[in-house]
Design an enzyme around this catalytic site. Structure first.
Site, PDB file in Angstrom:
ATOM      1  N   LEU A  68      -3.822  -1.569  -1.455  1.00  0.00           N
ATOM      2  CA  LEU A  68      -3.778  -2.658  -2.427  1.00  0.00           C
ATOM      3  C   LEU A  68      -4.159  -3.908  -1.643  1.00  0.00           C
ATOM      4  O   LEU A  68      -3.374  -4.409  -0.839  1.00  0.00           O
ATOM      5  CB  LEU A  68      -2.375  -2.791  -3.027  1.00  0.00           C
ATOM      6  CG  LEU A  68      -2.198  -3.870  -4.100  1.00  0.00           C
ATOM      7  CD1 LEU A  68      -3.017  -3.532  -5.342  1.00  0.00           C
ATOM      8  CD2 LEU A  68      -0.726  -4.028  -4.470  1.00  0.00           C
TER       9      LEU A  68
ATOM     10  N   CYS B 186       0.839  -1.184   0.000  1.00  0.00           N
ATOM     11  CA  CYS B 186       0.000   0.000   0.000  1.00  0.00           C
ATOM     12  C   CYS B 186       0.878   1.240   0.000  1.00  0.00           C
ATOM     13  O   CYS B 186       2.093   1.171  -0.151  1.00  0.00           O
ATOM     14  CB  CYS B 186      -0.899   0.010   1.242  1.00  0.00           C
ATOM     15  SG  CYS B 186      -1.864  -1.508   1.476  1.00  0.00           S
TER      16      CYS B 186
ATOM     17  N   ILE C 130      -4.650  -7.468  -0.405  1.00  0.00           N
ATOM     18  CA  ILE C 130      -3.979  -8.754  -0.614  1.00  0.00           C
ATOM     19  C   ILE C 130      -4.520  -9.817   0.341  1.00  0.00           C
ATOM     20  O   ILE C 130      -4.751 -10.953  -0.043  1.00  0.00           O
ATOM     21  CB  ILE C 130      -2.448  -8.609  -0.399  1.00  0.00           C
ATOM     22  CG1 ILE C 130      -1.860  -7.541  -1.333  1.00  0.00           C
ATOM     23  CG2 ILE C 130      -1.750  -9.944  -0.590  1.00  0.00           C
ATOM     24  CD1 ILE C 130      -1.934  -7.852  -2.796  1.00  0.00           C
TER      25      ILE C 130
END
Length: 619
Positions: free
Chosen positions: A45, A2, A47
């Site tokens: 992001l 991130c 995950i």
């Protein structure tokens, strides 16, 4: 993976603009926390725990919150331990472990984490901001102090839009960049910005900072048998790769065909079909054939990617993503590789760190031999200039392409008595003589090198640990982080599990570098799973057609317009005679001068991007 940013005052508009500049690091979600003392921003992001992991993440009372970039690979074990201690969790993400670990163990919580990370944790009860960076500097973190307030970000471009930001250039940083191809240590190109060093934490309270080191390598050697070493190392490698594959999204691997990435793919293949991605240009130095050998051996879902674009057309974007000038031409293929990989995967494992951990670089062998045969090396230095480059190539790769300038540098290396200066002669792009000629050396690079190496006694440790602590995070990992994050792709580096580093450096250099053989122990630990042609092939630098790029008229025009047009660039003074000399003698030492021109080109483009322009509007 991130992006994080923030500062120690409240300004919602400013925080959103900072997040906009790092949005490429994670475009799945954006989160904020504000009060009158703090502003925290996060670009996600996703995950792990795709639905429940939006940040900031809080503790039960919501008086502690965190924004975080990275992965904690032992989060499941830590979560269980913390639950047994009475902590309540509301997500399945690794981020929440950081909050409760801080509650339980305070700032020592970082010693519990196995992973790559940079995070900012706000304790609203104590009015305390806690920043931390992983042991090996896999994830970046920058900070600045302006008018009594601290600001931080994953990328320094986000700091450049702060009111009152000072763009005074750091002369020592320029010296280091030209020497090492990157700015090392805590320094940055702007004097007002600092990096939080790997393995360090920063505590901000009552407008005061306290920076502490929580991890480092010590020269205390164990004496296991070679059999025990191989078994222990293999066990650590297998466990690290297994942990690095934890994700709720597809995981692939960058495969160069070299020893390191091939070993990672081999170990990954135990858990199913691996998607592998390789990049090349075509031509005699391409490694794609080796990558294909590994792919066929382990039956991977393999993808070959060729760089077809003009490198100079990509360079403005690459420079913008770097923030700091980094003169590694391999950034170009890494950028293209990451862009294409992101179409099929969200996470990749890579082989970075193997050369630093397991002593794989050529300079270790050259310096070791020089130290062993000091008298002979001086004598060799006296006659080497008379040997044609074509003959030298049999003993020293690339000698013919380095040309006469490179041979003079080799002669200086062999004649030099000082260890640190000899190391600089063989590794630097511009040595002290070059720096004095081009811009007037501050001498900082050599002093920095001496200080870093003085912490260790053994010559091999001096080199390996200097590179592990400086070149690795500020050049190689910087490249991987920025080029993958440019496309919202998470890169993981299983060979840089801190347990592997600690174990490797607990072994005496005479064992680690037995008979001056690079990666001796690493090869032994994976010899039963890799093809012989991969294990036994000579180390090859990743080929980038830098000479071809620089032969284009556009590259020469850019360099000439910046350095030779008579324009003044505040804080950046370069002697035009040196540039003229490079162009006049280029054909005699193409590979040598190409590296220097590439460094100058990147520095010029960085200056025009971040000094002459506003960072927020540079692209």
């Amino acid at each position: 993976m991130c992006g994080i940013c923030g500062f120690t005052f409240e300004d919602k508009t400013l925080l959103k603009n900072m997040c906009r500049l790092i949005a490429h690091r994670g475009n799945d979600a954006r989160g904020f926390y504000y009060d009158k003392n703090i502003s925290l921003g996060h670009q996600r992001l996703s995950i792990i725990d795709l639905e429940g992991g939006k940040q900031p993440i809080y503790n039960e009372n919501k008086d502690i919150c965190v924004v975080y970039n990275g992965e904690i690979y032992n989060f499941a074990e830590l979560k269980e331990e913390l639950q047994n201690l009475g902590h309540k969790f509301y997500t399945n993400t690794d981020t929440e472990v950081i909050v409760h670990a801080y509650e339980e163990w305070g700032t020592d919580c970082v010693r519990k984490f196995n992973g790559m990370y940079a995070f900012a944790l706000w304790n609203s009860k104590d009015k305390e901001l806690f920043l931390a960076r992983d042991r090996l500097g896999i994830k970046p973190l920058y900070y600045t102090i302006i008018n009594g307030s601290l600001a931080f970000a994953s990328e320094s471009k986000a700091l450049m839009i702060l009111p009152g930001f000072d763009k005074t250039l750091n002369k020592n940083a320029i010296d280091m960049y030209l020497t090492f191809r990157a700015v090392l240590g805590q320094e940055c190109m702007f004097s007002s910005v600092k990096k939080l060093l790997p393995g360090h934490t920063l505590l901000w309270k009552s407008k005061k900072t306290r920076i502490e080191k929580y991890w480092g390598v010590e020269e205390k050697f164990l004496e296991p048998t070679e059999k025990e070493i191989i078994q222990n190392l293999r066990s650590l490698l297998e466990d690290s790769v297994k942990r690095h594959m934890i994700a709720d999204v597809p995981v692939g691997a960058f495969l160069s065909g070299g020893l390191d990435s091939s070993a990672v793919v081999a170990l990954m293949s135990k858990y199913g079909t691996v998607k592998t991605f390789s990049v090349g240009f075509g031509g005699e130095f391409d490694e794609l054939k080796y990558a294909k050998t590994v792919s066929e051996k382990f039956r991977t879902d393999h993808h070959e990617i060729y760089v077809k674009e003009d490198a100079l057309s990509l360079l403005p974007k690459i420079v913008w993503h770097f923030d700091e000038p980094v003169a590694d031409p391999a950034a170009v293929p890494t950028y293209v590789l990451s862009r294409e990989t992101r179409k099929k995967c969200k996470v990749v494992l890579t082989g970075e760190g193997g050369d630093e951990i397991f002593a794989g670089y050529e300079q270790y062998k050259f310096m070791t031999l020089k130290e062993r045969f000091k008298g002979a090396s001086k004598a060799a230095g006296s006659v080497i200039g008379a040997v044609p480059p074509s003959l030298l190539s049999y003993a020293f790769p690339y000698a013919s392409r380095l040309g006469m300038k490179g041979i003079r540098r080799a002669r200086g290396f062999l004649r030099e008595d000082g260890f640190e200066k000899a190391y600089m002669e063989i590794t630097s792009v511009f040595n002290e003589d070059d720096l004095n000629a081009i811009c007037g050396s501050s001498g900082y690079s050599l002093e920095f090198l001496k200080s870093a190496m003085s912490r260790y006694k053994h010559p091999l440790n001096k080199m390996q640990l200097f590179e592990l602590e400086n070149i690795l995070p500020d050049n190689l990992l910087m490249k991987v982080d920025r080029m993958t994050m440019a496309h919202s792709l998470e890169a993981r580096v299983p060979l840089l599990d801190h347990r592997i580093a600690e174990y490797s450096f607990s072994l005496h250099p005479s064992i680690r570098f037995r008979n001056s053989e690079p990666k001796y122990l690493f090869k032994k630990s994976v010899k039963d799973i890799l093809p012989k042609e991969i294990l036994n092939r000579r180390k090859q630098r990743f080929f980038v057609p830098i000479d071809e790029w620089l032969q284009k008229r556009e590259a020469k025009n850019y360099i000439e317009n910046f350095y030779l047009s008579g324009d003044t660039h505040a804080g950046l003074k370069v002697n035009p005679k040196y540039i003229h000399n490079i162009f006049q003698n280029y054909d005699n030492s193409k590979l040598f001068y190409a590296r220097q021109l590439w460094s100058l080109l990147n520095m010029a483009m960085w200056y025009e991007t971040f000094v002459d322009k506003d960072a927020g509007n540079a692209l």
